[in-house]
Design an enzyme around this catalytic site. Structure first.
Site, PDB file in Angstrom:
ATOM      1  N   SER A  26      -7.126  -0.520  -0.341  1.00  0.00           N
ATOM      2  CA  SER A  26      -6.699   0.567   0.546  1.00  0.00           C
ATOM      3  C   SER A  26      -7.804   1.056   1.475  1.00  0.00           C
ATOM      4  CB  SER A  26      -6.181   1.741  -0.281  1.00  0.00           C
ATOM      5  OG  SER A  26      -5.811   2.811   0.571  1.00  0.00           O
ATOM      6  N   LEU A  27      -7.427   1.294   2.729  1.00  0.00           N
ATOM      7  CA  LEU A  27      -8.341   1.888   3.707  1.00  0.00           C
ATOM      8  C   LEU A  27      -8.196   3.404   3.779  1.00  0.00           C
ATOM      9  CD1 LEU A  27      -8.000  -0.637   6.680  1.00  0.00           C
ATOM     10  CD2 LEU A  27      -9.868  -0.460   5.038  1.00  0.00           C
ATOM     11  N   SER A  28      -7.236   3.957   3.046  1.00  0.00           N
ATOM     12  CA  SER A  28      -6.989   5.400   3.114  1.00  0.00           C
ATOM     13  C   SER A  28      -8.195   6.246   2.716  1.00  0.00           C
ATOM     14  CB  SER A  28      -5.776   5.766   2.260  1.00  0.00           C
ATOM     15  OG  SER A  28      -4.596   5.254   2.835  1.00  0.00           O
ATOM     16  N   LYS A  77       6.663   5.233  -4.980  1.00  0.00           N
ATOM     17  CA  LYS A  77       7.286   6.057  -3.937  1.00  0.00           C
ATOM     18  C   LYS A  77       8.697   6.533  -4.275  1.00  0.00           C
ATOM     19  CE  LYS A  77       4.810   4.217   0.059  1.00  0.00           C
ATOM     20  NZ  LYS A  77       4.952   3.565   1.372  1.00  0.00           N
ATOM     21  N   ASN A  98       5.754   9.597   0.094  1.00  0.00           N
ATOM     22  CA  ASN A  98       4.430   8.982   0.196  1.00  0.00           C
ATOM     23  C   ASN A  98       3.321  10.020   0.327  1.00  0.00           C
ATOM     24  OD1 ASN A  98       4.707   9.751   2.949  1.00  0.00           O
ATOM     25  ND2 ASN A  98       3.429   8.026   3.595  1.00  0.00           N
ATOM     26  N   ALA A 138      13.487  -3.210   0.917  1.00  0.00           N
ATOM     27  CA  ALA A 138      14.370  -2.097   0.567  1.00  0.00           C
ATOM     28  C   ALA A 138      13.652  -1.060  -0.287  1.00  0.00           C
ATOM     29  CB  ALA A 138      15.605  -2.621  -0.170  1.00  0.00           C
ATOM     30  N   GLY A 140      10.369   1.932  -0.693  1.00  0.00           N
ATOM     31  CA  GLY A 140      10.130   3.216  -0.054  1.00  0.00           C
ATOM     32  C   GLY A 140       9.757   3.113   1.409  1.00  0.00           C
ATOM     33  N   ALA A 141       8.826   2.214   1.742  1.00  0.00           N
ATOM     34  CA  ALA A 141       8.395   2.072   3.139  1.00  0.00           C
ATOM     35  C   ALA A 141       9.524   1.548   4.012  1.00  0.00           C
ATOM     36  CB  ALA A 141       7.184   1.152   3.227  1.00  0.00           C
ATOM     37  N   GLY A 261      -0.029  -3.841  10.045  1.00  0.00           N
ATOM     38  CA  GLY A 261       0.245  -2.531   9.476  1.00  0.00           C
ATOM     39  C   GLY A 261      -0.815  -1.474   9.702  1.00  0.00           C
TER      40      GLY A 261
END
Length: 291
Positions: A26-28, A77, A98, A138, A140-141, A261
């Site tokens: 993750s880059l978050s 999610k 999210n 199908a 959460g995102a 993304g």
């Protein structure tokens, strides 16, 4: 990072987290910690490896420790709502969360994936309003993207998914879109390759909103044949690591316009940042770091 993290953490520093598995890609954490430091905000953002089995206990722990909030990613999610106090109207409609914010002990779930996706398309110069899109996924995102696209004015959405545990969720998404928006939505089996070919041919954009393409599925794609793509088609992938998935490689070879993304991740993160801090993320600064 901009400042050594030890120079800015104090006894007053508030914690914000990310819960998902896998998580190490993750880059978050980089994005949010850089933004906090840039604006001089007394927060720190950490990632936690959390799956279905740990989810309930983790939310209870975060509540007890009075975390300001956290992000939620796969596979949590669509399950976390059971442990929250409230949902935003968008999260309730999507059926996924999210972003969670803690306001005086009240945990509210939000969904920012859909707005992040649509903003990323806009920033890249792509207009899909009044047009048709085809999407794989199908979860959460994917659900957030479909709902937001419908609300924003996309004319038709064709959803493809395997007949797995998420298929019933996709059926509910189609029903919501068809009854609550002016968009027409349809659901198809991912194994119906001829139908997939037909829907892509009628669409201006084809999007992968599954985890196929990221670890542990790097090098894989749900696209059965490269000749389903045409040069004027936009092909996007919610996966951002790797920045060029196998789907996007094939799309480039076919002359398509492509979008990974990263933009969606940036803009959904900017909205979450605003929910927690009531400040605007320094997006241009973060772009320089991440892109």
């Amino acid at each position: 990072m901009t400042n050594k993290i030890t120079e800015r953490i104090t006894g007053h520093t508030e914690l914000i987290g990310l819960i998902a598995t896998p998580i190490r890609h993750s880059l978050s954490p980089t994005m949010h910690n850089e933004a906090f430091a840039k604006l001089g905000l007394d927060y720190v953002y950490l990632a936690f490896e959390v799956g279905d089995k740990e989810l309930k206990d983790v939310v209870q722990g975060f509540r007890a420790m009075n975390l300001r909030g956290w992000n939620v990613s796969m596979p949590n999610k669509t399950n976390i709502h059971k442990y929250l106090d409230k949902l935003s109207p968008a999260a309730e409609l999507v059926g996924a969360v999210n972003t969670v914010v803690n306001d005086d002990g009240v945990l509210t779930g939000h969904i920012t994936d859909g707005t992040g996706y649509m903003r990323a398309l806009k920033e890249a110069g792509h207009d899909i309003i009044g047009k048709k899109m085809t999407i794989c996924g199908a979860g959460g995102a994917a659900t957030a993207i479909c709902i937001q696209a419908a609300l924003d004015g996309v004319k038709e959405i064709s959803i493809f998914n395997r007949k797995d545990d998420f298929y019933a969720n996709a059926e509910k998404t189609v029903e919501k879109i068809n009854t609550k928006t002016n968009c027409k939505a349809q659901l198809f089996d991912m194994e119906d390759h001829e139908q997939l070919r037909k829907e892509i041919a009628e669409s201006v954009i084809f999007t992968n909103a599954t985890g196929v393409g990221m670890k542990p599925f790097e090098g894989e794609t749900l696209l059965p044949s490269a000749d389903m793509l045409r040069p004027e088609l936009i092909v996007s992938d919610v996966v951002y690591k790797p920045t060029k998935t196998r789907l996007l490689e094939i799309a480039e070879e076919q002359g398509c316009q492509t979008l990974n993304g990263l933009g969606m991740m940036l803009w959904q993160g900017a909205k979450a940042f605003e929910i927690w801090t009531h400040k605007e993320m320094p997006v241009d600064y973060i772009k320089e770091i991440l892109f």
